[in-house]
Motif scaffolding. Sequence first.
Motif, PDB file in Angstrom:
ATOM      1  N   CYS A 176      -3.924   1.533  -1.853  1.00 45.28           N
ATOM      2  CA  CYS A 176      -3.641   2.964  -1.828  1.00 45.28           C
ATOM      3  C   CYS A 176      -4.217   3.536  -0.546  1.00 45.28           C
ATOM      4  CB  CYS A 176      -4.256   3.625  -3.051  1.00 45.28           C
ATOM      5  SG  CYS A 176      -3.836   5.362  -3.131  1.00 45.28           S
ATOM      6  N   SER A 177      -3.468   4.420   0.065  1.00 46.72           N
ATOM      7  CA  SER A 177      -3.879   4.992   1.341  1.00 46.72           C
ATOM      8  C   SER A 177      -4.088   6.494   1.237  1.00 46.72           C
ATOM      9  CB  SER A 177      -2.806   4.676   2.389  1.00 46.72           C
ATOM     10  OG  SER A 177      -3.207   5.200   3.644  1.00 46.72           O
ATOM     11  N   ILE A 183     -11.905  -2.405   2.134  1.00 48.80           N
ATOM     12  CA  ILE A 183     -11.846  -1.102   2.801  1.00 48.80           C
ATOM     13  C   ILE A 183     -11.183  -1.321   4.161  1.00 48.80           C
ATOM     14  CG2 ILE A 183     -13.165   0.852   3.685  1.00 48.80           C
ATOM     15  CD1 ILE A 183     -15.378   0.079   1.630  1.00 48.80           C
ATOM     16  N   TYR A 185     -11.937  -3.728  -4.065  1.00 46.01           N
ATOM     17  CA  TYR A 185     -11.009  -3.387  -2.981  1.00 46.01           C
ATOM     18  C   TYR A 185     -11.587  -3.660  -1.582  1.00 46.01           C
ATOM     19  CZ  TYR A 185     -13.712   1.035  -3.272  1.00 46.01           C
ATOM     20  OH  TYR A 185     -14.720   1.970  -3.340  1.00 46.01           O
ATOM     21  N   ALA A 222     -16.704   5.255   0.250  1.00 44.63           N
ATOM     22  CA  ALA A 222     -15.927   4.174  -0.379  1.00 44.63           C
ATOM     23  C   ALA A 222     -16.765   2.905  -0.480  1.00 44.63           C
ATOM     24  CB  ALA A 222     -14.657   3.906   0.420  1.00 44.63           C
ATOM     25  N   LEU A 278      -7.731  -1.089  -7.703  1.00 42.89           N
ATOM     26  CA  LEU A 278      -7.175  -1.328  -6.367  1.00 42.89           C
ATOM     27  C   LEU A 278      -7.709  -2.602  -5.716  1.00 42.89           C
ATOM     28  CD1 LEU A 278      -7.213   2.222  -4.723  1.00 42.89           C
ATOM     29  CD2 LEU A 278      -5.243   0.981  -5.648  1.00 42.89           C
ATOM     30  N   LEU A 318      -8.141  -0.297  -0.210  1.00 42.60           N
ATOM     31  CA  LEU A 318      -8.185   1.145  -0.003  1.00 42.60           C
ATOM     32  C   LEU A 318      -8.017   1.373   1.487  1.00 42.60           C
ATOM     33  CD1 LEU A 318      -8.820   3.963  -1.274  1.00 42.60           C
ATOM     34  CD2 LEU A 318     -11.194   3.572  -0.624  1.00 42.60           C
ATOM     35  N   LEU A 327      -9.739   3.578  -8.463  1.00 44.79           N
ATOM     36  CA  LEU A 327     -10.427   2.637  -7.577  1.00 44.79           C
ATOM     37  C   LEU A 327     -10.676   1.273  -8.213  1.00 44.79           C
ATOM     38  CD1 LEU A 327     -13.025   4.929  -5.740  1.00 44.79           C
ATOM     39  CD2 LEU A 327     -10.958   3.910  -4.795  1.00 44.79           C
ATOM     40  N   LEU A 376     -11.609  11.323  -1.077  1.00 45.47           N
ATOM     41  CA  LEU A 376     -11.674  10.122  -1.905  1.00 45.47           C
ATOM     42  C   LEU A 376     -11.547  10.464  -3.395  1.00 45.47           C
ATOM     43  CD1 LEU A 376     -12.086   7.066  -1.471  1.00 45.47           C
ATOM     44  CD2 LEU A 376     -14.506   7.417  -1.904  1.00 45.47           C
ATOM     45  N   VAL A 404      -8.491   9.599  -5.508  1.00 48.66           N
ATOM     46  CA  VAL A 404      -8.157   8.259  -6.013  1.00 48.66           C
ATOM     47  C   VAL A 404      -9.266   7.657  -6.883  1.00 48.66           C
ATOM     48  CG1 VAL A 404      -6.534   7.635  -4.190  1.00 48.66           C
ATOM     49  CG2 VAL A 404      -8.958   7.167  -3.854  1.00 48.66           C
ATOM     50  N   THR A 408       0.838  -1.201   0.000  1.00 48.55           N
ATOM     51  CA  THR A 408       0.000   0.000   0.000  1.00 48.55           C
ATOM     52  C   THR A 408       0.870   1.247   0.000  1.00 48.55           C
ATOM     53  OG1 THR A 408      -1.786  -1.157   1.114  1.00 48.55           O
ATOM     54  CG2 THR A 408      -1.781   1.235   1.313  1.00 48.55           C
TER      55      THR A 408
END
Length: 218
Positions: A115-116, A174, A172, A161, A133, A136, A130, A123, A126, A90
Motif C-alpha cells: 500500500c502506498s 518499508i 512489511y 512506520a 501488508l 508499505l 498494517l 500513516l 493505513v 502496490t
Amino acid sequence: MKSKIKIAPSILSSDFRKLYDEIKKVEKAGADWIHCDVMDGHFVDNLTFGPVVVEAINRATRLPLDVHLMIENPLKYIKEFAQAGADILTVHVEACRNLRQVISKIKNLGMKAGCSLRPKTPLAKVKPYLKDLDLLLIMSVNPGFAGQSFISSVLPKVKEAKKLKQEKKYKYYIEIDGGINPKTAKLAKKAGAEVLVAASAIFKAKDYRRAIKELREA
Ligand code: DX5
Ligand code: ZN
C-alpha cells in the motif's frame, strides 16, 4: 554479504526503445527488484503502461516485479496484473474504496500486497491494515513523474512506520519512492527505509552498477 537494503530501479526513466537491454543491465548491476510505475492519467496526470508491458517485463527477468499502481479503482485490474506476473502489487490508499478487500484479493491471487501513501497522506490512514501488508510504500514526491525533488517532510512518517513495525512485529518492507539519490538515500535509510526506488539516479547514470552501489552504501 549483501546488505539488507534493497534497490528497486524504476524503469520509468529507462530507454524504452531497448527496454529488454535496460532490464538486463540493471539486473547485472545488482538490482534486487524491478519497479514498474503504472499510471492511468486519472489518479495521476501521467500515462505509462499496463499489464501487457508488465507481462513482457516478466519474461525479460527473473527478478521480482514490484508493481506500483497509480490508478483509480485498482480492484478492477488486480487479476490482470497477477496474470502478467507481478510479484508485489502496490495500490494507493487514496485510490481504494475498500482497502481490505483490495489487499485480500491481491493475496488470494498469490501476490504480495503493498500500500502506498502520497506525501501528504498520514500513516494513520493505513494503520488498521498494517498487519496485513507485505510492503508499505512511502512516496517522497507527488506521484506522477520521475526526476522530481525529494520531499524531506515525509521522513517522520518513515520513522513512525519503522517504530510501529518494530513494536508490533509487522512484516512489511518499508519502501521509499521519489527523488532518491545518494544524498537522500542516506536520509531515508537513517529514518528506516529498507527498499529504495530510483528511476533517474540509476537510468540517467552512465554506470548502473556504480549508481546502485552508491545508493545501497549511502
Ligand atoms: C513517481 C514514481 C517513481 C518515479 C521515481 O510517481 O512512482 O517510481 O519513477 O523517479 P525518480 O527516482 O526519478 O524520482
Ligand atoms: Zn513508483
